[in-house]
Scaffold this motif. Structure first.
Motif, PDB file in Angstrom:
ATOM      1  N   VAL A  58       0.806  -1.230   0.000  1.00 37.92           N
ATOM      2  CA  VAL A  58       0.000   0.000   0.000  1.00 37.92           C
ATOM      3  C   VAL A  58       0.838   1.279   0.000  1.00 37.92           C
ATOM      4  O   VAL A  58       0.351   2.343  -0.404  1.00 37.92           O
ATOM      5  N   PHE A  59       2.079   1.205   0.460  1.00 34.95           N
ATOM      6  CA  PHE A  59       2.920   2.402   0.505  1.00 34.95           C
ATOM      7  C   PHE A  59       4.118   2.331  -0.445  1.00 34.95           C
ATOM      8  O   PHE A  59       4.712   3.358  -0.768  1.00 34.95           O
ATOM      9  N   PHE A  60       4.502   1.120  -0.861  1.00 32.28           N
ATOM     10  CA  PHE A  60       5.665   0.964  -1.744  1.00 32.28           C
ATOM     11  C   PHE A  60       5.258   0.164  -2.984  1.00 32.28           C
ATOM     12  O   PHE A  60       5.743  -0.926  -3.243  1.00 32.28           O
ATOM     13  N   THR A  61       4.344   0.732  -3.713  1.00 34.80           N
ATOM     14  CA  THR A  61       3.796   0.080  -4.902  1.00 34.80           C
ATOM     15  C   THR A  61       4.601   0.495  -6.140  1.00 34.80           C
ATOM     16  O   THR A  61       5.368   1.452  -6.114  1.00 34.80           O
ATOM     17  N   GLY A  62       4.413  -0.248  -7.217  1.00 36.54           N
ATOM     18  CA  GLY A  62       5.063   0.091  -8.474  1.00 36.54           C
ATOM     19  C   GLY A  62       6.485  -0.381  -8.591  1.00 36.54           C
ATOM     20  O   GLY A  62       7.198   0.009  -9.523  1.00 36.54           O
ATOM     21  N   VAL A  63       6.952  -1.201  -7.635  1.00 36.42           N
ATOM     22  CA  VAL A  63       8.302  -1.763  -7.697  1.00 36.42           C
ATOM     23  C   VAL A  63       8.208  -3.271  -7.554  1.00 36.42           C
ATOM     24  O   VAL A  63       7.161  -3.828  -7.215  1.00 36.42           O
ATOM     25  N   ALA A  77      -1.271   5.500  -3.500  1.00 36.14           N
ATOM     26  CA  ALA A  77      -2.203   5.677  -4.616  1.00 36.14           C
ATOM     27  C   ALA A  77      -3.047   6.934  -4.442  1.00 36.14           C
ATOM     28  O   ALA A  77      -3.516   7.513  -5.423  1.00 36.14           O
ATOM     29  N   GLN A  78      -3.215   7.367  -3.194  1.00 34.21           N
ATOM     30  CA  GLN A  78      -4.066   8.518  -2.916  1.00 34.21           C
ATOM     31  C   GLN A  78      -3.299   9.841  -2.896  1.00 34.21           C
ATOM     32  O   GLN A  78      -3.783  10.843  -3.421  1.00 34.21           O
ATOM     33  N   ILE A  79      -2.103   9.870  -2.275  1.00 37.77           N
ATOM     34  CA  ILE A  79      -1.392  11.142  -2.140  1.00 37.77           C
ATOM     35  C   ILE A  79       0.044  11.081  -2.663  1.00 37.77           C
ATOM     36  O   ILE A  79       0.826  12.009  -2.465  1.00 37.77           O
ATOM     37  N   GLY A  80       0.394   9.983  -3.326  1.00 39.69           N
ATOM     38  CA  GLY A  80       1.714   9.894  -3.940  1.00 39.69           C
ATOM     39  C   GLY A  80       2.834   9.672  -2.943  1.00 39.69           C
ATOM     40  O   GLY A  80       2.653   9.059  -1.893  1.00 39.69           O
ATOM     41  N   VAL A  81       3.995  10.216  -3.252  1.00 37.56           N
ATOM     42  CA  VAL A  81       5.203   9.955  -2.477  1.00 37.56           C
ATOM     43  C   VAL A  81       5.122  10.518  -1.058  1.00 37.56           C
ATOM     44  O   VAL A  81       5.885  10.112  -0.167  1.00 37.56           O
ATOM     45  N   PRO A  87       4.624   7.472   1.852  1.00 37.63           N
ATOM     46  CA  PRO A  87       5.737   6.797   2.517  1.00 37.63           C
ATOM     47  C   PRO A  87       6.613   7.741   3.341  1.00 37.63           C
ATOM     48  O   PRO A  87       7.187   7.337   4.349  1.00 37.63           O
ATOM     49  N   ILE A  88       6.699   9.027   2.933  1.00 37.49           N
ATOM     50  CA  ILE A  88       7.482  10.000   3.708  1.00 37.49           C
ATOM     51  C   ILE A  88       6.841  10.215   5.084  1.00 37.49           C
ATOM     52  O   ILE A  88       7.514  10.198   6.124  1.00 37.49           O
ATOM     53  N   LEU A  89       5.523  10.404   5.081  1.00 36.41           N
ATOM     54  CA  LEU A  89       4.806  10.578   6.350  1.00 36.41           C
ATOM     55  C   LEU A  89       4.876   9.315   7.204  1.00 36.41           C
ATOM     56  O   LEU A  89       4.963   9.388   8.434  1.00 36.41           O
ATOM     57  N   LEU A  90       4.856   8.162   6.545  1.00 35.16           N
ATOM     58  CA  LEU A  90       4.972   6.895   7.266  1.00 35.16           C
ATOM     59  C   LEU A  90       6.299   6.833   8.019  1.00 35.16           C
ATOM     60  O   LEU A  90       6.344   6.429   9.192  1.00 35.16           O
ATOM     61  N   VAL A  91       7.363   7.252   7.355  1.00 24.94           N
ATOM     62  CA  VAL A  91       8.685   7.245   7.995  1.00 24.94           C
ATOM     63  C   VAL A  91       8.722   8.223   9.170  1.00 24.94           C
ATOM     64  O   VAL A  91       9.260   7.911  10.244  1.00 24.94           O
ATOM     65  N   VAL A  92       8.140   9.406   9.003  1.00 22.35           N
ATOM     66  CA  VAL A  92       8.121  10.403  10.071  1.00 22.35           C
ATOM     67  C   VAL A  92       7.408   9.852  11.306  1.00 22.35           C
ATOM     68  O   VAL A  92       7.905   9.960  12.444  1.00 22.35           O
TER      69      VAL A  92
END
Length: 448
Positions: free
Chosen positions: A60-65, A126-130, A133-138
């Motif tokens: 859900v946070f690291f898609t497209g890879v 998918a909803q707010i882009g990059v 994952p940045i907010l997830l790390v914070v």
């Protein structure tokens, strides 16, 4: 360095003494319950993230890879929390040595609960882009800082209230909270995983994080009712150390080295068996996700039992012997545990968890709280134990899921390199323990 005892001979006999001998049994039960439940709540949030990182975040946070790359990125955010834990140990250790153990525990339980609720509300990539994952790390870093200050305070509050003959057992209540929190987090996430896959990935995984709000209220009620450590009350009468962390490093470097490296074996067991192995069992061994989570919860129950046994044993024969036994067991059992995981059966995986998560972690980590606390004088103990333990967590658990994932890829799917890495981590702890002096009979009222 000069060391003195600051027990006040003129203190009223009804007051709690600094070795816990005057603490009312009901108050002691309240303190042990606070240490256990408060830490369980904190680790519910922290371990919930670790489990979700294994099963959800790469989707859900690291898609497209590539799937393996996504999993490694997910474990990288897990590592970020562990990297932040020593910072939390530094901050809250300093404040805990200056202001007291209890006040810090109220702050940490609120801090980690708020961070967890916000993770549960976080929009996906998918909803707010990059930004996702940045907010997830914070938020993960905030979790790490809070947990970095939690364990030391919870452990010391119990340790410094207890009698000398039961200090190992009392200190272990803070560590028992970790598998207890793991059990709760795993069972809640397991229940959500019975949803259809799309529903689970869409909203089901969020429910356990939002449930943290309820747990925070419980934690606050418990924490506000306990009394401050009698040892700290005596410390407060003495001349304070300006920067406790600096004193730890400059005047007690041997103790600091030992407290860090002696804790790595137990943390490696947690990182490998509590996080990485869950992902491997589901993704590579293709075991049913719900079954894997359920057996992990069962292993958590066994871990609590082993922590109790190991801590009580350490009160009789010493911390060093018990922890060294668990460390040697890790080196002997590393390959058999990996073979059980590779076998691809639920019961084989369950046995691997019992050996790696329950027995090894129980013996290496169960007595660790008292072991670390007995390395330091009272006026720098919060800083020394917190920073030492959190660095051990970062080195032993923070990067092991990421390292193990990379080693499996490098070995073409085989787990032998993971076993070798586990042996190396455990050997570091064995060396530190051999160099350590037994501290179970130390006077914990001493100051530097």
């Amino acid at each position: 360095m000069t060391t003195s005892s600051f027990q006040n001979p003129a203190a009223p006999s009804a007051a709690p003494s600094a070795d816990g001998s005057g603490v009312d049994p009901r108050e002691m039960r309240k303190i042990l319950t606070s240490s256990f439940l408060g830490t369980a709540i904190e680790y519910y949030d922290f371990i919930l993230y670790a489990t979700a990182a294994s099963l959800v975040f790469n989707k859900v946070f690291f898609t497209g890879v590539d799937q393996g790359v996504g999993l490694m990125l997910s474990f990288a955010t897990l590592a970020a929390g562990y990297v932040a834990r020593p910072l939390g140990g530094l901050i809250f250790g300093h404040l805990g040595d200056k202001l007291g153990r209890k006040a810090m525990l109220v702050v940490t339980v609120v801090m980690i609960g708020v961070a967890s609720v916000l993770i549960g509300l976080l929009p996906t990539t998918a909803q707010i882009g990059v930004a996702a994952p940045i907010l997830l790390v914070v938020l993960r870093v905030l979790q790490g800082i809070a947990v970095g200050g939690e364990w030391g305070g919870a452990m010391l509050l119990a340790f410094e209230h207890s009698k000398k003959k039961s200090r190992g057992f009392a200190a272990s209540f803070a560590y028992m909270g970790a598998p207890a929190g793991t059990i709760i987090a795993t069972l809640v996430l397991s229940a959500m995983s019975t949803l259809p896959k799309d529903d689970f990935l869409s909203w089901g995984w969020r429910i356990p994080f939002l449930f943290s709000a309820v747990l925070v209220v419980v934690g606050l009620i418990i924490r506000l009712k306990v009394s401050e450590s009698p040892v700290f009350k005596e410390v407060a009468k003495a001349k304070p150390v300006k920067v406790p962390a600096a004193e730890v490093i400059t005047k007690h470097p041997r103790s600091f080295f030992i407290s860090v490296f002696a804790g790595i074996a137990g943390q490696a067991a947690q990182g490998l068996m509590g996080a990485w192995a869950i992902s491997y069992a589901v993704e590579q061994a293709t075991l049913a996700q719900t079954s894997v989570l359920n057996v992990k919860a069962l292993a958590g129950v066994a871990t609590i039992a082993m922590i109790i046994f190991a801590a009580r044993l350490s009160d009789r024969i010493g911390r060093k012997k018990v922890m060294l036994g668990g460390t040697i067991a890790a080196m002997v059992l590393a390959f058999p545990i990996m073979w059980l995981i590779e076998a691809g059966s639920v019961w084989g995986f369950f046995l691997a968890l019992i050996l790696g998560l329950s027995v090894i972690q129980g013996f290496t980590a169960g007595p660790y709280g008292a072991f670390a606390a007995e390395l330091y004088p009272a006026n720098i103990r919060y800083s020394g134990t917190s920073i030492g333990y959190q660095l051990a967590s970062m080195l032993g658990a923070g990067f092991t899921p990421l390292i193990a994932t990379g080693l499996v890829i490098a070995a073409g799917g085989s787990l032998w390199m993971v076993a070798v890495a586990w042996i190396v981590f455990s050997a570091l702890s064995a060396i530190a323990l051999i160099l350590a002096k037994e501290g179970k009979d130390r006077d914990i009222r001493e100051i530097s």
